[in-house]
Design a protein around this motif. Structure first.
Motif, PDB file in Angstrom:
ATOM      1  N   PRO A  84       0.853  -1.377  -0.048  1.00  0.00           N
ATOM      2  CA  PRO A  84       0.043   0.018   0.068  1.00  0.00           C
ATOM      3  C   PRO A  84       0.929   1.087  -0.091  1.00  0.00           C
ATOM      4  O   PRO A  84       0.246   2.424  -0.636  1.00  0.00           O
ATOM      5  CB  PRO A  84      -0.822   0.161   1.397  1.00  0.00           C
ATOM      6  CG  PRO A  84      -0.820  -1.637   1.781  1.00  0.00           C
ATOM      7  CD  PRO A  84       0.551  -2.059   1.295  1.00  0.00           C
ATOM      8  N   MET A 113      -6.367  -2.690  -2.858  1.00  0.00           N
ATOM      9  CA  MET A 113      -5.940  -1.914  -3.881  1.00  0.00           C
ATOM     10  C   MET A 113      -5.256  -2.698  -4.699  1.00  0.00           C
ATOM     11  O   MET A 113      -4.472  -3.515  -4.456  1.00  0.00           O
ATOM     12  CB  MET A 113      -5.107  -0.642  -3.324  1.00  0.00           C
ATOM     13  CG  MET A 113      -4.195   0.136  -4.188  1.00  0.00           C
ATOM     14  SD  MET A 113      -2.790   0.912  -3.504  1.00  0.00           S
ATOM     15  CE  MET A 113      -3.570   1.554  -2.075  1.00  0.00           C
ATOM     16  N   LYS A 134      -3.903   6.074   0.998  1.00  0.00           N
ATOM     17  CA  LYS A 134      -2.915   4.835   1.013  1.00  0.00           C
ATOM     18  C   LYS A 134      -3.093   4.025   2.248  1.00  0.00           C
ATOM     19  O   LYS A 134      -3.182   2.725   2.238  1.00  0.00           O
ATOM     20  CB  LYS A 134      -1.590   5.024   0.722  1.00  0.00           C
ATOM     21  CG  LYS A 134      -1.360   5.527  -0.599  1.00  0.00           C
ATOM     22  CD  LYS A 134      -0.033   5.604  -0.876  1.00  0.00           C
ATOM     23  CE  LYS A 134       0.509   6.189  -2.022  1.00  0.00           C
ATOM     24  NZ  LYS A 134       2.152   6.602  -2.123  1.00  0.00           N
ATOM     25  N   ALA A 193      -2.982  -4.257  -0.363  1.00  0.00           N
ATOM     26  CA  ALA A 193      -2.651  -4.017  -1.662  1.00  0.00           C
ATOM     27  C   ALA A 193      -2.000  -5.143  -2.204  1.00  0.00           C
ATOM     28  O   ALA A 193      -1.383  -5.951  -1.693  1.00  0.00           O
ATOM     29  CB  ALA A 193      -1.398  -2.817  -1.971  1.00  0.00           C
TER      30      ALA A 193
END
Lengths: 270, 270, 270, 270, 270, 270
Positions: free
Chosen positions: C250, E39, E168, E173
Motif C-alpha cells: 500500500p 488496492m 493509502k 494492496a
C-alpha cells in the motif's frame, strides 16, 4: 418594468454639482449629437462618474450605471431567462434596457469585466447600433437616444487587463485628472462648508501625497478623500485625527510613507 | 422577512463588553454622523469585531456581519432569485437587507472576497448611496441609517490579495493593535476571573511570542487565545498544560519555536 | 429530520475502544466545559478520529463527522435550498445541524477544504457562537451543547495548504503521535487477537519503517495498517504475505524502499 | 420564431455603402456559388464586417453576425434547452438558425471563441454540410443557401490564440488592409461630408500613426476613428480637439507616443 | 431501483475466464473475510479488472465498476438530487448503491479522480464503515457484504497525481504484472484459438517491446493487444498486417521505435 | 426517438466516393467482424472521416459522428437528465444511442476531448462491451452491431494532449497520409471536373508546400484545400487568385512563406 417606469426611475432629478475644468461639456455634447461612444479615462475619485451624471442630467437622458467586475458576464449586461410560474421569462440586463428605452449606459471600470462583456458592446458601437440577444433570438435596434459611455483608469493598465484594440477603436475619449488647486478648493468649500484657507491647506497635503504615486502609493489622495477629511473637520474633529482617518490610514500601511504623511500633517496643522 | 422582524433579529440586545483604547468611539461616531464608510485594520483577535458590535449597540443600529471568503460572489451579498411554488422569488442578500432597512453592514476580512464582491459596494460608498440590483432590475436608495464597515488584516496584505485603490479611496480608516498590557490584563480578569498577577504573567508570555512575528510565527498570540488559556487555568488545569493547549499547539509545529515558547512557559509558571 | 431523530442517529451507542496516552481526556473535557473549539493534530491513522468518537460517547453528545476535501464548499457545511413540490426547501448542512441541535461537529482534515468552508466557522468559534445562514436569511445561535472540533495533519502543511492565522487563533489544540510500543501492542492484541509477542514484532517492523519517513516514505506505517496485517495473520495467512499486502504494497513502489522493508520482514518472520 | 419571420428580420434592407478595393466581390461570389466557407483577415476597423454585410445584401441572403468572445461556448452558437411552462423547450442558436433557414452566418473574431465553438463548425464546412445537435438528438442538413463566413485579425495571432490547422484547412481566405489614401478620402467625404482636402490631411495623420504600429501602438488608426474625427469637425469642433478626442486619447496613454501624435496634429492643423 | 433488481443486474452470471498467477485468490478471500479494503496495482491491460470480476463471481457478490476520471466529482459516486414531478428525488450513486445493498464497489484508476472523490471513501474504509450522505442528511451503515476495491497504475504515479498518504493507509494492496510467457500463451490460445507456437512468437514480440518501456514507449504491449493481434490472425489476416494494426500503430508514431518493432515483426513472421 | 427512427436518420443513403489506398478496407472489415475498436491516425483533410463514412455505408451500419472539443464532457457523450413537464427525462447522448441501437460511433479528434470523455469509453472497449450510465443507474450491454472508431492527428500530439496509454491499449489502429499524386489527381478530377494536367500542377504545388511542414507551416496543404482551388478554377477564376484564396491565405500570414508559395504559383501558372 414598462417603458414609462424605466424612464422615471433612472432619470436624474436634480442638477448634480459639477465644476467644469475645460471644454469637456461641449465635446461630450457634440459626441452625443453623433451618438459616438465615449470613453472617460482618469484616476480614482477625480470626478469621472460625477461628470457622466451631470451630462445625463444636462442632456435630459436617463442614466444606467454598471460597476464592472471580473466576475461579470455578458448575461449580466444583456439579460437572461428567469424561471417564472409560467415557465421562463426574459429579464433585460442594464445594457439592453438602455438600448431599448434610449438611456445613456455607463460601464464603470470596463477593463475589470470579462472579455465577453466587452465584445458584446461591439455591434452597439459601430454604424449598426444593434444588440443581438442571441439567447432570446431577438435583434434590438438601439433607440435613437441611446449612447454608450465607459470609464477606465489608465493607472491600472497592464498587459493582462487592457481593452483590446478592436474595442478601443470604437470610442472617442477624454482624459481627466485631479482638478487644479483653486477648482478643488472651491469643491471642498461647496461640499462641506469649511473655509477656503483650510481647504487649500488640505489640498497642499494632497499634492504632496500625489507626488508619492509610484513611489510607495498606488494612487494619490483623491478629491473624494479630501471631502471626507474636510467633513470630519467641519464636524469638530481635530485636523490631525481627521487627516489620519481620511487621508493616511485608508491608503497605506507602509511605515515610511506613513511617517512622511504624518510629518506633513503636523507641519500644516500642528 | 418583514422590516420589523429584521430590525429585531439583528439588533444587539445587551451592551457588549468593550474597553476603549483611544478616541475611536468619538471618531467612529463622527463618521457615522456623515455616514462615511469605515475600514478597520488590525491583527487577528485584537478586538475589531467586538468594537463594531459595541458601536452598533451604542448607535442603536442593527448589525449584519458577513465573514468574507474567496468563494463568495456578489450574489451572496446582494441577493438572488430562488425558485418558489409561484415561480422565482427574490431573496435579498445581507448587504441589500442592511441598505434597505437601515442597518450597519460589516464585511469582515473583505480582502478575502472575490473582486465582484468588492466592486458591488462602490455605488453605496459615494454620494449616490445606491445599490443597483441588476439581476432584479431595481435601484435601491440606501436607508438614511445605513452604514458600511469593513475590516482587514494588513499582515495578510500581498500583491495578490489587496483592496484596489478605487476601493480604498472610498473609506475612512482606523488602525487597531493589541491592547497595552494593563488594558489587556483588565480584559483577561474581567472575562475569566483569574487574578491580575496571573493575567500579567500570561501577557508577558504573549509579548515574548509577539516579538517572534515574522521570525517563525505568522502572527503573535491574540487576546482571544489568552482568554482561552486563562479560562482553562480558572477551571483548574495546570498552567503548563493550559498554555501549551491554548498558546503553543494552535500556532506552530516548528520545533525551535515550540522549544522557545515551552521554555518561556517553564520560566513563568514552572 | 426532526430534533429527536437527529439526536438518535448520530449518538454513539457503544463505548468505543480507546486507550488513553496522556491527559488528553481531562483537557478535552475542560475545553468542552468552556465550549472552546478544539483542533487535533497528528499523522494519518494514529487515532485522532477514534479519540473524538470516544469523547463524544463519554460526554454523551451526538457526533457529526465531515471528511473535508478540496471541492467542498461552504454550502456543503451550512446547507442549501432544494427544489420541492412546493418550491424550494432549505436543507441544513452538517455544521448547521450540529449547531442547531447541540452535537459535536468534527471537521476531519480541515486544511483540505476550500477557504469559504473555513471562514464560515469563524462566528461559531468566538464569543458570538452564531452561524449566519446568509442564503436563508436566518441567524442561528448555537445550541448550548454544541462544540466544534477539527483535525489536521501537520505533515501535509505547506504554504499552499495551511490554516489562516485568523482561523488558528480560534482553537485550542492537541498534538497526537503514534502510541508507544507497549500501548500499540495492547491495541493490536485487543483488536485482532494475535499474541503480544507477534504484536511486538510487527511494531518493531513499523518503527523501522517510521524512520524512513521523509527518506522515501511520505508517512510511516500507521496503527491501522498494523491492525490489517495482524488480522490477516490471525486468519492464518503467512506473515510474509500478510506484511507485504498490508505494510509494503500500500505504501510504496520504490524498489529500494521495498527491498529494505522486505528484508526487515524476512529478518523478523523468516 | 418561424421561417418567414427569420428571413425578414435578418435581411439587409438597404444597400450598404461599400467601396470595393480589388476583385473581392467576384471571388466571394464564386466561393458562395460553391458554398465554400470564407475567412476574412485584416486589422480592426478596415471594413471586414461592412464587406460581409454588403455581400449578404448583394447575394440577397439574410445575415447573422456573432461577435465571438472567450466565454462563448458551443451552446451559444448551436442552441440550448430552456425551461418552459410545458417543460424544456429547445432554442436554436444563431449558427443553427442560419443553417436551418439558409442565411450567411458571420462569426466575427473567431479566434476569441473557446475551442468547442470552433470545432462545432467543422461538419458544416466539409462535404457533409451537417450540424449535429447532440444535446437535442437532431442532425441538421444545412439549407442549400447557407454559407459560413469568419473573420480574424492576424495582428492578434499568437501561439495561445490561433485557429487550429484542422480549422484553417476548411476555409478559403481573403486578406484585407486599410484602403489606399484616395479610396479612404472618398469614404470620409461620403460618410461625414467634410471636404476632400481636409479628409486627405486626416489620412496623412493616420498614415503617420500606422507606421507606429509595433513601435508603441498595438494597431494603427482605423478608418472608423477617422470617420469619428471627421464627423466632430463637420459639426464645428476644432480640429485639434476632434483629433485628440478621436485619434489620440482612445489609443494610448504613453507620453512619448502622445507627444508625437499631438505634434503631427499641430503641424497639420495648427 | 429496488434491492432485488439491484442484486440481479450487477451479479456476474457466468464464471469469467481467469488464470491465477500466484496466491492472489486466497489473499483476496482473506481480505474479503475481514472486509479489508483492497488496492490492485499494475500496468494497463495486465488483467486487474478481470481479476476483480472473477473474485466477485467467486464470492457471489454483485460488482459495480466505476471508471474514474478527472472530471468526476463526489456526487458522481455518492448520488445527487434530481428534479421529479413531485419535486426533488434522491438518486444513489454507484458507491452508495454498493454500500447500501452489499456489493463490491470497484473504483478503476482511482488516481484519475478529483480529491473529493477519494476523500469520500474514507469513512467506508475504517472501523466505522459508514457513508454520510451530507447532501441528503442520511448516514449509511455499510451492508455487511460491502467491500471497496480500487486499482491504480504505478507507471502513471507522479507528484501531481498520487493518492494521499491518508488514503493509502486505508488499503491492503496487490501488485500485478504481465503474466509469465507460458501463462500468457495459454491465455492467447484460450481466447482466440491460435496455436500455441504462434502465441509464443507473439509473446516474444511483446517481450521485446516491453523492454522499450521508458525508452520511447510509455507502456509495453499489453495482453489485451496481443489478443487483438491473435484474433486478427485467427481470422486470416497476414501476421505482418495484424501485428502492425494491433501492436505498433496504436502505441507509437516515433519513427525509430516503429522501425525497431517492424524489424522484429519481419524477423519473427517474415 | 425510437429505435427505427434512429436507424433511419443516421444511415448513409448513397455510396460515398472513396478511393482506396491500400488494404484498409479488408483490415477494417476484419476488425469490425471481431468488433475491435479502431483508431485512425493522419493529418488534417487526408480523408479519415470519408473512409469511416464509406465503411459505415459498406457495412450497412448507421454512423454517429462526434466532433470532440476541449469543453466536451462525458455527459455530452453519454447523456443527461432534462427537465420535462413530468419532471426529469433522460436524454441519451450519441455514444449511448450508438451502443444501444447498434451503430458505429465515430469520435473525431478524440485528443481534444476532456479526460472524462475518453475514460467513459473504456468499458465499451474491452471484453465487457458495457456502458454504465451512472447518473441514470442503468448498465447498457452494447448492441452486437456496435463499434467504436476514433481519429486523431499525430501532428498535434504533445505531452499535454495525448491519449493515455490505458486508452491507446484498447484500440487497433491505421495510419493514413495524403494520397499518392496519381490517386490525388484522380480525386480532384472526379470531384471538380478539372482536367488531369491542371490537377497534377496543383498537386505539385501542394507537394512543395507539404515539404514546408515544420519549417513555417503547421501542416501541409490538404486534399480538401486542393479541391477548393480546383473548384474555383473550374468556375473560371484565374489560377493565381484561386490558389492564393484556397492554398495561401488560409494557411499563413508569414511573409517569407507567403513569398515562397506565391513564387511557386507564378512558376506553375504564371
Amino acid at each position: 418594468m414598462n417603458h414609462g417606469d424605466f424612464l422615471k426611475d433612472y432619470r436624474i432629478k436634480d442638477e448634480p454639482y459639477y465644476r467644469p475644468q475645460a471644454e469637456e461639456i461641449a465635446l461630450f455634447t457634440a459626441a452625443y449629437e453623433r451618438r459616438l461612444p465615449v470613453m472617460i479615462k482618469g484616476p480614482t475619485g477625480c470626478g469621472k462618474s460625477r461628470f457622466v451624471e451631470y451630462m445625463a442630467w444636462r442632456l435630459g437622458r436617463p442614466l444606467l450605471t454598471v460597476a464592472c467586475n471580473e466576475d461579470m458576464t455578458a448575461a449580466d449586461l444583456v439579460g437572461r431567462w428567469l424561471l417564472d410560474s409560467d415557465g421562463t421569462r426574459w429579464q433585460d440586463g442594464p445594457l439592453t434596457q438602455a438600448a431599448r428605452h434610449g438611456a445613456i449606459c455607463y460601464l464603470d471600470e470596463i477593463v475589470e469585466a470579462r472579455q465577453d462583456s466587452t465584445v458584446v458592446i461591439h455591434p452597439l458601437t459601430d454604424h449598426r447600433r444593434q444588440l443581438p440577444l442571441d439567447k432570446k433570438g431577438e435583434l434590438i435596434q438601439a433607440h435613437p437616444d441611446f449612447q454608450l459611455v465607459i470609464s477606465y483608469n489608465p493607472g491600472y493598465q497592464s498587459l493582462v487587463k487592457d481593452l483590446k484594440p478592436s474595442t478601443k477603436q470604437r470610442f472617442t475619449a477624454f482624459r481627466f485628472d485631479y482638478p487644479s488647486a483653486d477648482v478643488e478648493a472651491e469643491i471642498l468649500a461647496r461640499e462641506t462648508g469649511i473655509d477656503p484657507g483650510l481647504a487649500l491647506r488640505l489640498i497642499g497635503l494632497a499634492e504632496s501625497a500625489r507626488r508619492l504615486k509610484g513611489h510607495g502609493l498606488d494612487e494619490g489622495i483623491s478629491t473624494r478623500l479630501l471631502v471626507y477629511a474636510a467633513s470630519l473637520m467641519a464636524d469638530g474633529m481635530a485636523a490631525k485625527h481627521a487627516c489620519r482617518m481620511a487621508l493616511v490610514d485608508p491608503l497605506t500601511d507602509d511605515d515610511d510613507i506613513r511617517a512622511t504623511l504624518e510629518h506633513a500633517i503636523d507641519a500644516l496643522f500642528g
